[in-house]
Write a protein that holds these residues in place. Structure first.
Motif, PDB file in Angstrom:
ATOM      1  N   PRO A 127       0.824  -1.226   0.000  1.00  0.00           N
ATOM      2  CA  PRO A 127       0.000   0.000   0.000  1.00  0.00           C
ATOM      3  C   PRO A 127       0.853   1.269   0.000  1.00  0.00           C
ATOM      4  O   PRO A 127       0.427   2.306  -0.506  1.00  0.00           O
ATOM      5  CB  PRO A 127      -0.831  -0.109   1.287  1.00  0.00           C
ATOM      6  N   LYS A 128       2.058   1.180   0.526  1.00  0.00           N
ATOM      7  CA  LYS A 128       2.914   2.384   0.556  1.00  0.00           C
ATOM      8  C   LYS A 128       3.457   2.716  -0.816  1.00  0.00           C
ATOM      9  O   LYS A 128       3.834   3.847  -1.083  1.00  0.00           O
ATOM     10  CB  LYS A 128       4.081   2.154   1.519  1.00  0.00           C
ATOM     11  N   LYS A 129       3.515   1.714  -1.663  1.00  0.00           N
ATOM     12  CA  LYS A 129       4.113   1.950  -2.986  1.00  0.00           C
ATOM     13  C   LYS A 129       3.065   1.967  -4.091  1.00  0.00           C
ATOM     14  O   LYS A 129       3.392   1.866  -5.267  1.00  0.00           O
ATOM     15  CB  LYS A 129       5.128   0.857  -3.287  1.00  0.00           C
ATOM     16  N   THR A 130       1.777   2.019  -3.715  1.00  0.00           N
ATOM     17  CA  THR A 130       0.715   1.950  -4.729  1.00  0.00           C
ATOM     18  C   THR A 130      -0.118   3.226  -4.705  1.00  0.00           C
ATOM     19  O   THR A 130      -0.513   3.682  -3.629  1.00  0.00           O
ATOM     20  CB  THR A 130      -0.197   0.738  -4.454  1.00  0.00           C
ATOM     21  N   LYS A 131      -0.348   3.800  -5.893  1.00  0.00           N
ATOM     22  CA  LYS A 131      -1.227   4.967  -5.964  1.00  0.00           C
ATOM     23  C   LYS A 131      -2.640   4.500  -6.323  1.00  0.00           C
ATOM     24  O   LYS A 131      -2.857   4.015  -7.434  1.00  0.00           O
ATOM     25  CB  LYS A 131      -0.723   5.956  -7.015  1.00  0.00           C
ATOM     26  N   PHE A 132      -3.532   4.612  -5.372  1.00  0.00           N
ATOM     27  CA  PHE A 132      -4.929   4.246  -5.625  1.00  0.00           C
ATOM     28  C   PHE A 132      -5.712   5.496  -5.982  1.00  0.00           C
ATOM     29  O   PHE A 132      -5.465   6.557  -5.419  1.00  0.00           O
ATOM     30  CB  PHE A 132      -5.552   3.656  -4.358  1.00  0.00           C
TER      31      PHE A 132
END
Ligand code: TRP
Length: 358
Positions: free
Chosen positions: A138-143
């Protein structure tokens, strides 16, 4: 003969993948081009794509590239086919890709009549936490939600100038306005990471989404002012329902879902189509056929990580040394273990998502 088109909004699925590679000008996936291939890549589940060399080169030369996927929040639960898409996204994330995941809430509003509120609730309660539980960092993903991303909607309007109705007819057959809107928006989803800086991007998709990929590639190459790299794609085969049925809609009750209970797992696995013989004596004598066996399909695509273990099990099954009942008991055990772990990760991910979107 009418030209064949793929309808990305239908649940019809192609059965002859080799033919599709030719027909739609896909390129064959070469596993040796990619470092640390995952199980879907090693076992021929990932079978084709477009402009794959550009991506393997970016990985090898440690150059910037991105991976992007989107989901329509139509369902209240995710089936195992979705896991294959996310397995692919996770693979590229681990190889260094900038990662984008979007909720296609405008697409589901336009094509399925789902309200933006309902889409948001489903995405935050189910889809995004499941994606994180499947291994996305989640820290490396742009949602993002389509309805909240102005860069994407603006880009969709700008890019719409580059498409023609004839091209739409060739790619989609006879598209309704809602579908035209949704597909231009999807092109903008796919291209928007390059607004900052042009770079290669890879979109893992089932073959049903290939029309959107073709449209994106056409539009990206025409919109010269952006200097876009045409997007690459990578295709995997569908996970058939446990009954062997390729069509999800017909087989709702026979498909495995993430978060299924132990009882549901047991019941569904017990009904699965196998490659075994009709009687025990015949099975022991002639052996079974793993290529027609849905339990092996599960082992292969999701449950058995070790290639040697899988090969041995196939060999013993062919030799009649492993019975369907034994295979099913083992699959049930592996799935129940997998799900117990998944439920924990899902519960943790929900807390993370709450914080992220508060
Ligand atoms: N059309 C996709 C679906 O039906 C969702 C989607 C929207 C998407 N934008 C995307 C998928 C961009 C991949 C890339 O689920």
């Amino acid at each position: 003969m009418a030209k064949e088109v793929i309808d990305p909004w239908s649940s019809e699925l192609p059965d002859d993948y080799r033919k599709k590679i030719k027909q739609f000008g896909l390129e064959k996936f070469e596993v040796n081009d990619f470092p640390n291939p995952n199980l879907l890549m090693r076992r021929g589940i990932v079978f084709a794509g477009r402009d794959l060399k550009r991506i393997s080169k970016s990985i090898k030369e440690k150059k910037k590239f991105y991976v992007l996927t989107g989901i329509m929040p139509t369902a209240d639960k995710l089936h195992f086919g979705t896991k294959s898409v996310i397995d692919q996204v996770v693979y590229f994330q681990k190889q260094g890709a900038e990662t984008h995941v979007l909720v296609a809430d405008l697409e589901s509003a336009a094509t399925r009549g789902i309200s933006l509120e309902e889409a948001r609730r489903r995405a935050l309660d189910i889809h995004i936490p499941c994606y994180i539980a499947l291994g996305l960092d989640p820290k490396k993903t742009k949602f993002y939600f389509q309805s909240e991303n102005n860069d994407v909607t603006s880009l969709a309007y700008v890019l719409s100038r580059r498409a023609t109705l004839n091209e739409y007819r060739a790619i989609y057959g006879n598209p309704e306005p809602s579908r035209i809107m949704a597909s231009v928006l999807q092109v903008a989803d796919i291209m928007h990471p390059q607004l900052k800086e042009p770079m290669p991007g890879i979109i893992p998709v089932g073959l049903d989404q290939d029309p959107h990929i073709r449209l994106s590639r056409d539009i990206a190459s025409r919109a010269k002012e952006f200097k876009f790299f045409t997007p690459s794609s990578i295709n995997h085969k569908f996970l058939p329902a446990l009954t062997g049925d390729l069509k999800m809609s017909k087989s709702e009750g026979n498909s495995l879902y993430l978060l299924d209970s132990d009882d549901e797992i047991k019941r569904k696995v017990s009904r699965a189509l196998t490659g075994g013989q009709k009687t025990l004596a015949e099975h022991k004598e002639k052996g079974g056929d793993p290529s027609k066996d849905m339990i092996f399909e599960l082992f292969k695509q999701h449950l058995i990580e070790d290639d040697a273990e899988l090969a041995l099990r196939e060999k013993d099954y062919r030799a009649g040394k492993i019975l369907d009942s034994e295979n099913k008991a083992y699959a049930t055990e592996l799935l129940q273990k997998y799900m117990a772990d998944f439920r924990k990760k899902y519960a943790d991910a929900r807390k993370i998502v709450k914080k992220m979107f508060d």
